[in-house]
Scaffold this motif. Structure first.
Motif, PDB file in Angstrom:
ATOM      1  N   ARG A  45      28.676 -42.634  30.019  1.00  0.00           N
ATOM      2  CA  ARG A  45      29.084 -42.403  31.410  1.00  0.00           C
ATOM      3  C   ARG A  45      28.705 -43.551  32.332  1.00  0.00           C
ATOM      4  NH1 ARG A  45      26.936 -38.511  34.672  1.00  0.00           N
ATOM      5  NH2 ARG A  45      24.879 -38.722  33.822  1.00  0.00           N
ATOM      6  N   ARG A  46      27.567 -44.174  32.044  1.00  0.00           N
ATOM      7  CA  ARG A  46      27.018 -45.130  33.000  1.00  0.00           C
ATOM      8  C   ARG A  46      26.557 -46.390  32.289  1.00  0.00           C
ATOM      9  NH1 ARG A  46      22.873 -40.443  34.261  1.00  0.00           N
ATOM     10  NH2 ARG A  46      22.918 -40.593  32.008  1.00  0.00           N
ATOM     11  N   LEU A  61      12.176 -31.959  30.178  1.00  0.00           N
ATOM     12  CA  LEU A  61      13.427 -31.916  30.919  1.00  0.00           C
ATOM     13  C   LEU A  61      13.157 -32.214  32.387  1.00  0.00           C
ATOM     14  CD1 LEU A  61      14.829 -28.631  29.342  1.00  0.00           C
ATOM     15  CD2 LEU A  61      15.508 -30.965  28.782  1.00  0.00           C
ATOM     16  N   ARG A  62      13.949 -33.091  32.928  1.00  0.00           N
ATOM     17  CA  ARG A  62      13.858 -33.412  34.352  1.00  0.00           C
ATOM     18  C   ARG A  62      14.445 -32.253  35.159  1.00  0.00           C
ATOM     19  NH1 ARG A  62      14.258 -38.625  36.510  1.00  0.00           N
ATOM     20  NH2 ARG A  62      13.729 -39.389  34.460  1.00  0.00           N
ATOM     21  N   VAL A  63      13.733 -31.813  36.186  1.00  0.00           N
ATOM     22  CA  VAL A  63      14.193 -30.701  37.009  1.00  0.00           C
ATOM     23  C   VAL A  63      14.117 -31.114  38.479  1.00  0.00           C
ATOM     24  CG1 VAL A  63      13.588 -28.929  35.327  1.00  0.00           C
ATOM     25  CG2 VAL A  63      11.887 -29.666  37.024  1.00  0.00           C
ATOM     26  N   PRO A  64      14.781 -30.367  39.356  1.00  0.00           N
ATOM     27  CA  PRO A  64      14.802 -30.772  40.763  1.00  0.00           C
ATOM     28  C   PRO A  64      13.407 -30.784  41.371  1.00  0.00           C
ATOM     29  CG  PRO A  64      16.494 -29.149  40.345  1.00  0.00           C
ATOM     30  CD  PRO A  64      15.666 -29.221  39.116  1.00  0.00           C
ATOM     31  N   TRP A 122      16.489 -22.953  35.881  1.00  0.00           N
ATOM     32  CA  TRP A 122      17.414 -23.876  36.554  1.00  0.00           C
ATOM     33  C   TRP A 122      18.186 -24.700  35.525  1.00  0.00           C
ATOM     34  CZ3 TRP A 122      18.030 -29.085  36.216  1.00  0.00           C
ATOM     35  CH2 TRP A 122      18.971 -29.637  37.111  1.00  0.00           C
ATOM     36  N   THR A 123      17.523 -25.096  34.442  1.00  0.00           N
ATOM     37  CA  THR A 123      18.226 -25.945  33.474  1.00  0.00           C
ATOM     38  C   THR A 123      19.422 -25.222  32.862  1.00  0.00           C
ATOM     39  OG1 THR A 123      16.858 -25.321  31.563  1.00  0.00           O
ATOM     40  CG2 THR A 123      16.107 -27.198  32.884  1.00  0.00           C
ATOM     41  N   TYR A 124      19.398 -23.899  32.863  1.00  0.00           N
ATOM     42  CA  TYR A 124      20.545 -23.136  32.371  1.00  0.00           C
ATOM     43  C   TYR A 124      21.425 -22.652  33.526  1.00  0.00           C
ATOM     44  CZ  TYR A 124      18.210 -22.950  27.817  1.00  0.00           C
ATOM     45  OH  TYR A 124      17.606 -23.268  26.631  1.00  0.00           O
ATOM     46  N   ILE A 143      22.594 -21.344  25.836  1.00  0.00           N
ATOM     47  CA  ILE A 143      22.101 -19.995  26.107  1.00  0.00           C
ATOM     48  C   ILE A 143      23.288 -19.044  26.162  1.00  0.00           C
ATOM     49  CG2 ILE A 143      22.135 -20.088  28.658  1.00  0.00           C
ATOM     50  CD1 ILE A 143      19.328 -18.721  28.503  1.00  0.00           C
ATOM     51  N   GLY A 177      29.974 -17.662  39.083  1.00  0.00           N
ATOM     52  CA  GLY A 177      28.523 -17.481  39.083  1.00  0.00           C
ATOM     53  C   GLY A 177      27.834 -18.429  38.136  1.00  0.00           C
ATOM     54  N   PRO A 197      27.400 -22.322  37.116  1.00  0.00           N
ATOM     55  CA  PRO A 197      27.734 -23.677  37.558  1.00  0.00           C
ATOM     56  C   PRO A 197      28.830 -24.256  36.672  1.00  0.00           C
ATOM     57  CG  PRO A 197      25.362 -23.394  37.528  1.00  0.00           C
ATOM     58  CD  PRO A 197      25.945 -22.158  36.918  1.00  0.00           C
ATOM     59  N   LEU A 225      28.516 -26.172  33.430  1.00  0.00           N
ATOM     60  CA  LEU A 225      27.677 -25.588  32.395  1.00  0.00           C
ATOM     61  C   LEU A 225      28.423 -24.581  31.529  1.00  0.00           C
ATOM     62  CD1 LEU A 225      24.229 -25.076  34.156  1.00  0.00           C
ATOM     63  CD2 LEU A 225      25.244 -27.109  33.151  1.00  0.00           C
ATOM     64  N   ARG A 258      26.606 -20.879  27.962  1.00  0.00           N
ATOM     65  CA  ARG A 258      26.479 -22.030  28.839  1.00  0.00           C
ATOM     66  C   ARG A 258      25.550 -23.074  28.229  1.00  0.00           C
ATOM     67  NH1 ARG A 258      24.040 -19.755  34.475  1.00  0.00           N
ATOM     68  NH2 ARG A 258      24.894 -17.694  34.077  1.00  0.00           N
ATOM     69  N   ARG A 259      25.700 -24.298  28.688  1.00  0.00           N
ATOM     70  CA  ARG A 259      24.868 -25.381  28.202  1.00  0.00           C
ATOM     71  C   ARG A 259      23.767 -25.661  29.219  1.00  0.00           C
ATOM     72  NH1 ARG A 259      29.785 -27.995  29.155  1.00  0.00           N
ATOM     73  NH2 ARG A 259      30.082 -28.251  26.923  1.00  0.00           N
ATOM     74  N   GLN A 260      22.872 -26.553  28.823  1.00  0.00           N
ATOM     75  CA  GLN A 260      21.730 -26.863  29.662  1.00  0.00           C
ATOM     76  C   GLN A 260      22.010 -28.121  30.470  1.00  0.00           C
ATOM     77  OE1 GLN A 260      18.100 -27.515  27.363  1.00  0.00           O
ATOM     78  NE2 GLN A 260      17.003 -26.105  28.698  1.00  0.00           N
ATOM     79  N   GLN A 261      21.320 -28.275  31.560  1.00  0.00           N
ATOM     80  CA  GLN A 261      21.465 -29.457  32.401  1.00  0.00           C
ATOM     81  C   GLN A 261      20.096 -30.044  32.691  1.00  0.00           C
ATOM     82  OE1 GLN A 261      22.982 -28.355  36.299  1.00  0.00           O
ATOM     83  NE2 GLN A 261      21.544 -26.663  36.480  1.00  0.00           N
ATOM     84  N   GLU A 262      20.131 -31.266  33.170  1.00  0.00           N
ATOM     85  CA  GLU A 262      18.893 -31.952  33.539  1.00  0.00           C
ATOM     86  C   GLU A 262      19.116 -32.595  34.895  1.00  0.00           C
ATOM     87  OE1 GLU A 262      15.599 -34.667  31.172  1.00  0.00           O
ATOM     88  OE2 GLU A 262      17.683 -34.812  30.600  1.00  0.00           O
ATOM     89  N   TRP A 263      18.058 -32.714  35.643  1.00  0.00           N
ATOM     90  CA  TRP A 263      18.170 -33.246  36.989  1.00  0.00           C
ATOM     91  C   TRP A 263      18.130 -34.757  36.981  1.00  0.00           C
ATOM     92  CZ3 TRP A 263      19.371 -32.015  41.792  1.00  0.00           C
ATOM     93  CH2 TRP A 263      18.947 -32.832  42.836  1.00  0.00           C
ATOM     94  N   THR A 305      23.230 -33.907  38.702  1.00  0.00           N
ATOM     95  CA  THR A 305      22.723 -33.385  37.443  1.00  0.00           C
ATOM     96  C   THR A 305      23.375 -34.089  36.272  1.00  0.00           C
ATOM     97  OG1 THR A 305      24.433 -31.694  37.485  1.00  0.00           O
ATOM     98  CG2 THR A 305      22.283 -31.100  38.383  1.00  0.00           C
ATOM     99  N   ASN A 306      22.756 -33.921  35.134  1.00  0.00           N
ATOM    100  CA  ASN A 306      23.263 -34.523  33.917  1.00  0.00           C
ATOM    101  C   ASN A 306      23.329 -33.430  32.861  1.00  0.00           C
ATOM    102  OD1 ASN A 306      24.041 -36.433  32.043  1.00  0.00           O
ATOM    103  ND2 ASN A 306      21.949 -36.862  31.441  1.00  0.00           N
ATOM    104  N   LEU A 366      23.245 -31.831  29.188  1.00  0.00           N
ATOM    105  CA  LEU A 366      22.507 -32.196  27.997  1.00  0.00           C
ATOM    106  C   LEU A 366      23.371 -32.067  26.766  1.00  0.00           C
ATOM    107  CD1 LEU A 366      18.963 -30.698  28.570  1.00  0.00           C
ATOM    108  CD2 LEU A 366      19.717 -33.047  28.773  1.00  0.00           C
TER     109      LEU A 366
END
Lengths: 434, 115
Positions: A282-283, A403-406, A418-420, B12, B63, B65, B68, B100-105, B110-111, B113
């Motif tokens: 992506r980057r 995992l990076r979180v806000p 939040w990650t989910y 998840i 509901g 994101p 995800l 849904r999949r997971q995300q990272e900040w 967000t990114n 995963l």
């Protein structure tokens, strides 16, 4: 599609899709040949010079003299007005080009998504944003130079007839200088316009372009002291598409041969070859070397953030003091990420001021706190959640994920939820995690 | 009572009300129903057929994101095992699940995963 012009359009789209922008071709003879052809199209006749590195061409200078990048988006955008600083202008052009192109497509072709299921992608690939951004930067490297040949070219185009003017009207949304733009930029515009014209819903809309848009074109021609020609009847679709192809296809061929950008310098048309580019998909990103590399000039980047070479190649130079001196959050995050990638998150926390701010059954919430505000971590500080894998390894150990979180997360469960994309209450229903 | 959740790494699954599948998605060539695939490793969160249907219906994803949402699965048999090379298999009872999949900040956004 059975018409000859539609076969030409398909061929163009296939050629575009086949260009390797990451490891571009290097075909000096091909570059020379295509630029001779291009000069004939746009009405310019200049001696050609090929530069294998931007350092060979005097008009482009780095902001700090050593071709090292140390700024991030916010710095770059703020500094974009400084003509002598090519690093900020590059990123500003990338962002401006991406935003402009997306807005243009959304504005011109809203029916496309409904009608066809997507002849045009709703999100353009970063690859072309990067290439077009770099090339646009070089193109705008010298304002005086661009006036020399855009005037000549505009007169040439205007004299070529209504089909050319209508074609110009179609490519203009991608930038007034579109046919004379850098190869990647023009190839992108060519591809998108042709793909849209292949969809008859879009074609009908484009063909019914309002009078006001023609007035805009007339105004632009007047600004170049070119009188608007009489309209000699509406040109047919085939003529317009052929005019677009004639105008823009040479720049696609230039991409295929490995050209990045061109500009008039001291009476010569100087063409800079494309660098090799590395991304994470992506980057701009590369952990073990430059993310953009010519023979001499190199740029280092981590997940889209430019960094000085030493931090990427010698991550042990990243210290708490370095982080304290960095005001930009993205740059700070990138440096922490580089360190963690090299030495692991555990050591990263130890060396760069990480503290545990909360722990529960979901994991541990860490905060990077280089200023030692241990009792009250700043809301804006970088946060990570440490989670142990639910599945054991063959030796009985368990992997740990970070995992990076806000930055506004307050508990480990909140962070994991939040990650989910969930709230802590929603995450309460967890039955099993492996 | 909170919705039952089953997490496997960066995926998840939420137990939801049964619905008629709409927007069926194909399986892999080997017959596996794949929820997600690791970009770098190629590892898959997957069912081996076993009466599992994968579908994607945006109307059922409100509901969640947007980036995800992976899709829904319906397990028609008594149960099905969700497998992955790095995680223990999760045995899911019959029913419908939203995936849904997971995300990272990242600063600036967000990114997603990809394990």
């Amino acid at each position: 599609m059975t018409d000859g012009i539609d076969r030409k359009v398909e061929a163009i789209l296939d050629r575009y899709a086949a260009v390797d922008w990451r490891q571009p071709a290097y075909d000096p003879a091909g570059i020379h040949a295509v630029y001779q052809r291009w000069q004939a199209v746009v009405g310019v006749e200049l001696p050609l010079r090929l530069a294998t590195d931007p350092a060979e061409v005097g008009i482009w200078r780095s902001s700090n003299g050593d071709n090292a990048f140390a700024a991030t988006d916010s710095d770059i955008l703020a500094a974009a007005a400084r003509a002598e600083s090519w690093v900020p202008r590059f990123w500003a052009e990338v962002l401006a080009g991406r935003v402009t192109t997306h807005q243009t497509i959304d504005r011109l072709y809203p029916e496309l998504r409904l009608a066809s299921g997507g002849a045009l992608p709703s999100a353009l690939p970063i690859a072309w944003d990067v290439a077009a951004g770099w090339a646009t930067l070089f193109f705008l490297g010298s304002l005086n130079n661009e006036c020399i040949w855009t005037e000549a070219s505009a007169k040439h185009i205007a004299a070529a007839g209504p089909a050319y003017l209508r074609a110009m009207n179609l490519v203009l949304p991608f930038g007034f200088f579109a046919p004379w733009g850098p190869p990647a930029s023009v190839a992108l515009g060519l591809r998108n316009v042709l793909a849209a014209c292949s969809n008859m819903v879009c074609w009908r809309k484009l063909a019914q372009t309002s009078i006001s848009q023609d007035d805009i074109l007339a105004q632009q021609l007047l600004e170049l002291a070119i009188p608007a020609p009489e309209k000699r009847g509406f040109p047919r679709r085939r003529e317009i598409l052929q005019a677009i192809i004639t105008l823009c296809e040479p720049m696609l061929a230039a991409c295929q041969s490995g050209a990045l950008a061109h500009a008039v310098v001291d009476g010569e048309l100087v063409i800079v070859v494309s660098p090799s580019i590395w991304t994470d998909g992506r980057r701009l990103h590369r952990a073990d070397g430059p993310a953009i590399a010519w023979r001499q000039t190199k740029a280092y980047a981590w997940k889209g953030v430019f960094l000085p070479e030493k931090f990427v190649l010698q991550p042990d130079t990243i210290t708490r003091e370095v982080l304290r001196g960095v005001a930009d959050a993205r740059l700070q995050d990138a440096l922490i990420d580089v360190y963690a990638h090299a030495y692991g998150h555990r050591r990263c926390m130890q060396e760069l001021g990480g503290v545990v701010v909360h722990e529960d059954g979901a994991g541990r919430l860490w905060c990077i706190d280089p200023h030692h505000h241990q009792s009250r971590p700043l809301i804006g500080d970088m946060k990570l959640v440490e989670v142990v894998n639910g599945t054991s390894e063959p030796d009985g150990s368990r992997k740990t994920y970070w995992l990076r979180v806000p930055p506004w997360m307050r508990t480990a469960q909140e962070a994991v939820a939040w990650t989910y994309g969930m709230t802590p209450a929603e995450y309460d229903g967890l039955v099993v995690r492996t | 009572m909170a919705t039952k959740l089953y997490a496997q790494g960066d995926i998840i699954l939420e137990r939801v009300e049964d619905v008629e599948p709409n927007g069926l998605l194909p399986g892999d060539a080997d017959g596996a129903v794949v929820l997600a695939r690791g970009e770098l490793t190629g590892h898959r969160h997957a069912f081996r057929g076993e009466g599992v249907t994968l579908f994607r219906d945006e109307a059922l994803a409100r509901g969640v994101p947007r980036d995800l949402y992976i899709g829904h699965i319906r397990i028609s048999g008594p149960s099905a095992g969700l497998r992955h090379e790095e995680h223990a298999t999760i045995t899911l009872p019959a029913g419908t699940y939203r995936v849904r999949r997971q995300q990272e900040w990242e600063s600036g956004g967000t990114n997603l995963l990809w394990e």
